[in-house]
Write a protein that holds these residues in place. Sequence first.
Motif, PDB file in Angstrom:
ATOM      1  N   LEU A 108       0.810  -1.284   0.056  1.00  0.00           N
ATOM      2  CA  LEU A 108       0.005   0.056   0.001  1.00  0.00           C
ATOM      3  C   LEU A 108       0.871   1.298  -0.020  1.00  0.00           C
ATOM      4  O   LEU A 108       0.570   2.333  -0.313  1.00  0.00           O
ATOM      5  N   ALA A 109       2.060   1.210   0.524  1.00  0.00           N
ATOM      6  CA  ALA A 109       3.055   2.337   0.456  1.00  0.00           C
ATOM      7  C   ALA A 109       3.300   2.628  -1.194  1.00  0.00           C
ATOM      8  O   ALA A 109       3.554   3.733  -1.362  1.00  0.00           O
ATOM      9  N   GLU A 110       3.453   1.729  -1.979  1.00  0.00           N
ATOM     10  CA  GLU A 110       3.633   1.926  -3.371  1.00  0.00           C
ATOM     11  C   GLU A 110       2.500   2.362  -4.026  1.00  0.00           C
ATOM     12  O   GLU A 110       2.448   3.315  -4.765  1.00  0.00           O
ATOM     13  N   VAL A 111       1.336   1.994  -3.323  1.00  0.00           N
ATOM     14  CA  VAL A 111       0.100   2.500  -3.924  1.00  0.00           C
ATOM     15  C   VAL A 111       0.063   3.988  -3.829  1.00  0.00           C
ATOM     16  O   VAL A 111      -0.568   4.885  -4.493  1.00  0.00           O
ATOM     17  N   ASP A 112       0.278   4.224  -2.456  1.00  0.00           N
ATOM     18  CA  ASP A 112       0.307   5.737  -1.795  1.00  0.00           C
ATOM     19  C   ASP A 112       1.170   6.594  -2.720  1.00  0.00           C
ATOM     20  O   ASP A 112       0.811   8.104  -2.940  1.00  0.00           O
ATOM     21  N   ALA A 113       2.175   6.051  -3.449  1.00  0.00           N
ATOM     22  CA  ALA A 113       3.250   6.795  -3.970  1.00  0.00           C
ATOM     23  C   ALA A 113       2.686   6.973  -5.587  1.00  0.00           C
ATOM     24  O   ALA A 113       3.357   7.861  -6.243  1.00  0.00           O
ATOM     25  N   MET A 114       1.841   6.484  -6.054  1.00  0.00           N
ATOM     26  CA  MET A 114       0.928   6.504  -7.307  1.00  0.00           C
ATOM     27  C   MET A 114       0.523   7.790  -7.533  1.00  0.00           C
ATOM     28  O   MET A 114      -0.148   8.489  -6.758  1.00  0.00           O
ATOM     29  N   THR A 115       0.346   8.149  -8.827  1.00  0.00           N
ATOM     30  CA  THR A 115      -0.473   9.237  -9.180  1.00  0.00           C
ATOM     31  C   THR A 115      -1.936   8.879  -9.088  1.00  0.00           C
ATOM     32  O   THR A 115      -2.209   7.807  -9.174  1.00  0.00           O
ATOM     33  N   GLY A 116      -2.767   9.853  -9.358  1.00  0.00           N
ATOM     34  CA  GLY A 116      -4.143   9.463  -9.869  1.00  0.00           C
ATOM     35  C   GLY A 116      -4.511   8.628 -10.761  1.00  0.00           C
ATOM     36  O   GLY A 116      -5.153   7.547 -10.486  1.00  0.00           O
ATOM     37  N   THR A 117      -3.903   8.899 -12.002  1.00  0.00           N
ATOM     38  CA  THR A 117      -3.981   7.900 -13.073  1.00  0.00           C
ATOM     39  C   THR A 117      -3.423   6.480 -12.953  1.00  0.00           C
ATOM     40  O   THR A 117      -4.233   5.785 -13.207  1.00  0.00           O
ATOM     41  N   GLU A 118      -2.272   6.475 -12.228  1.00  0.00           N
ATOM     42  CA  GLU A 118      -1.692   5.328 -11.952  1.00  0.00           C
ATOM     43  C   GLU A 118      -2.926   4.248 -11.147  1.00  0.00           C
ATOM     44  O   GLU A 118      -3.027   3.255 -11.199  1.00  0.00           O
ATOM     45  N   PHE A 119      -3.146   4.926 -10.244  1.00  0.00           N
ATOM     46  CA  PHE A 119      -4.105   4.360  -9.206  1.00  0.00           C
ATOM     47  C   PHE A 119      -5.221   3.946 -10.100  1.00  0.00           C
ATOM     48  O   PHE A 119      -5.610   2.755  -9.768  1.00  0.00           O
ATOM     49  N   GLU A 120      -6.009   4.618 -10.899  1.00  0.00           N
ATOM     50  CA  GLU A 120      -6.981   4.348 -11.751  1.00  0.00           C
ATOM     51  C   GLU A 120      -6.564   2.911 -12.389  1.00  0.00           C
ATOM     52  O   GLU A 120      -7.574   1.941 -12.565  1.00  0.00           O
ATOM     53  N   GLU A 121      -5.307   2.913 -13.285  1.00  0.00           N
ATOM     54  CA  GLU A 121      -4.922   1.921 -13.900  1.00  0.00           C
ATOM     55  C   GLU A 121      -5.050   0.677 -13.107  1.00  0.00           C
ATOM     56  O   GLU A 121      -5.036  -0.448 -13.686  1.00  0.00           O
ATOM     57  N   LEU A 122      -4.433   0.748 -11.751  1.00  0.00           N
ATOM     58  CA  LEU A 122      -4.317  -0.322 -11.139  1.00  0.00           C
ATOM     59  C   LEU A 122      -5.673  -0.792 -10.552  1.00  0.00           C
ATOM     60  O   LEU A 122      -5.876  -2.141 -10.733  1.00  0.00           O
ATOM     61  N   VAL A 123      -6.696  -0.063 -10.349  1.00  0.00           N
ATOM     62  CA  VAL A 123      -8.014  -0.793 -10.075  1.00  0.00           C
ATOM     63  C   VAL A 123      -8.343  -1.491 -11.288  1.00  0.00           C
ATOM     64  O   VAL A 123      -8.996  -2.384 -11.261  1.00  0.00           O
ATOM     65  N   ALA A 124      -8.406  -0.673 -12.340  1.00  0.00           N
ATOM     66  CA  ALA A 124      -8.671  -1.248 -13.575  1.00  0.00           C
ATOM     67  C   ALA A 124      -8.095  -2.732 -13.909  1.00  0.00           C
ATOM     68  O   ALA A 124      -8.828  -3.896 -14.406  1.00  0.00           O
ATOM     69  N   PHE A 170     -16.901   2.451  -5.119  1.00  0.00           N
ATOM     70  CA  PHE A 170     -16.087   3.640  -4.678  1.00  0.00           C
ATOM     71  C   PHE A 170     -14.861   2.900  -3.752  1.00  0.00           C
ATOM     72  O   PHE A 170     -14.641   2.149  -2.815  1.00  0.00           O
ATOM     73  N   VAL A 171     -13.615   3.182  -4.468  1.00  0.00           N
ATOM     74  CA  VAL A 171     -12.204   2.640  -4.132  1.00  0.00           C
ATOM     75  C   VAL A 171     -11.313   3.838  -3.610  1.00  0.00           C
ATOM     76  O   VAL A 171     -11.228   4.855  -4.431  1.00  0.00           O
ATOM     77  N   THR A 172     -10.776   3.578  -2.446  1.00  0.00           N
ATOM     78  CA  THR A 172      -9.933   4.973  -1.863  1.00  0.00           C
ATOM     79  C   THR A 172      -8.899   4.025  -0.990  1.00  0.00           C
ATOM     80  O   THR A 172      -8.860   3.019  -0.490  1.00  0.00           O
ATOM     81  N   THR A 173      -7.851   4.899  -0.950  1.00  0.00           N
ATOM     82  CA  THR A 173      -6.694   4.866  -0.209  1.00  0.00           C
ATOM     83  C   THR A 173      -6.652   5.108   1.295  1.00  0.00           C
ATOM     84  O   THR A 173      -5.931   5.119   2.101  1.00  0.00           O
ATOM     85  N   THR A 174      -7.985   5.507   1.615  1.00  0.00           N
ATOM     86  CA  THR A 174      -8.343   6.076   3.228  1.00  0.00           C
ATOM     87  C   THR A 174      -9.333   5.460   3.791  1.00  0.00           C
ATOM     88  O   THR A 174      -9.941   4.433   3.028  1.00  0.00           O
ATOM     89  N   TRP A 193      -7.760  -6.601  -1.523  1.00  0.00           N
ATOM     90  CA  TRP A 193      -8.176  -7.011  -3.088  1.00  0.00           C
ATOM     91  C   TRP A 193      -6.873  -6.813  -3.631  1.00  0.00           C
ATOM     92  O   TRP A 193      -6.571  -7.585  -4.631  1.00  0.00           O
ATOM     93  N   ASN A 194      -5.789  -5.888  -3.327  1.00  0.00           N
ATOM     94  CA  ASN A 194      -4.689  -5.900  -3.894  1.00  0.00           C
ATOM     95  C   ASN A 194      -3.840  -7.083  -3.904  1.00  0.00           C
ATOM     96  O   ASN A 194      -3.078  -7.453  -4.425  1.00  0.00           O
TER      97      ASN A 194
END
Length: 203
Positions: A56-72, A141-145, A171-172
């Motif tokens: 999740l630390a790596e996920v926190d370092a992602m941009t918003g677009t990268e996070f959306e790509e991860l969820v996809a 709704f997917v969030t890091t918080t 999920w990750n």
Amino acid sequence: MLAAFWSALWPYVVGAVGLGGVGAAGWWLWRADRRVRARDRRWRQEEVVKAGRRTLAEVDAMTGTEFEELVAALCRRDGCIEVRRVGGSHDNGADVVGRLPDGRTMVIQCKRYAPSSTIASRELRDLLGAKVHFRADVAVFVTTTRFSRPSERFAVEHGILAVHRDHLGLWNNGASLLSLSRVNGRGQGDSRHRARWKQAYGK
């Protein structure tokens, strides 16, 4: 006699050749299907391994677009189809859309916020609007918080799957998206968990 014999025999020869051709084509298609399925299985296994190594630390370092790509990518890993990222300035409240393995359409809102933040109810209301706009069967709704208590209640009342940080971690690391629906809205940890959360993230 040879001509007469051949005239009687040739339909059988042609039929045998035709059947042989159909059989060969069927065998080739079967082999091609097995190769495609094998590649797909390998890809899914590799995604599971990569997801297990992703923290999740790596996920926190992602941009918003990268996070959306991860969820996809996690949706595709779970067998969802027609998955695509639609996030942007004119996304109509959706970041990812697609179909669940059972065929239902879904719309997903992704929020990569600092772990010390809280998701308010108004953001879930925006997702409801996106669900109507895209005529989706399921809203996620997917969030890091975390979700505030009112927003978590709002999600349950309106059938929104609220994937908070703890569920995102599950999920990750291999749990399926549909399996998270069975624990939707059942709190976000006991008092000790919340105390550790505040200690870690300052809220």
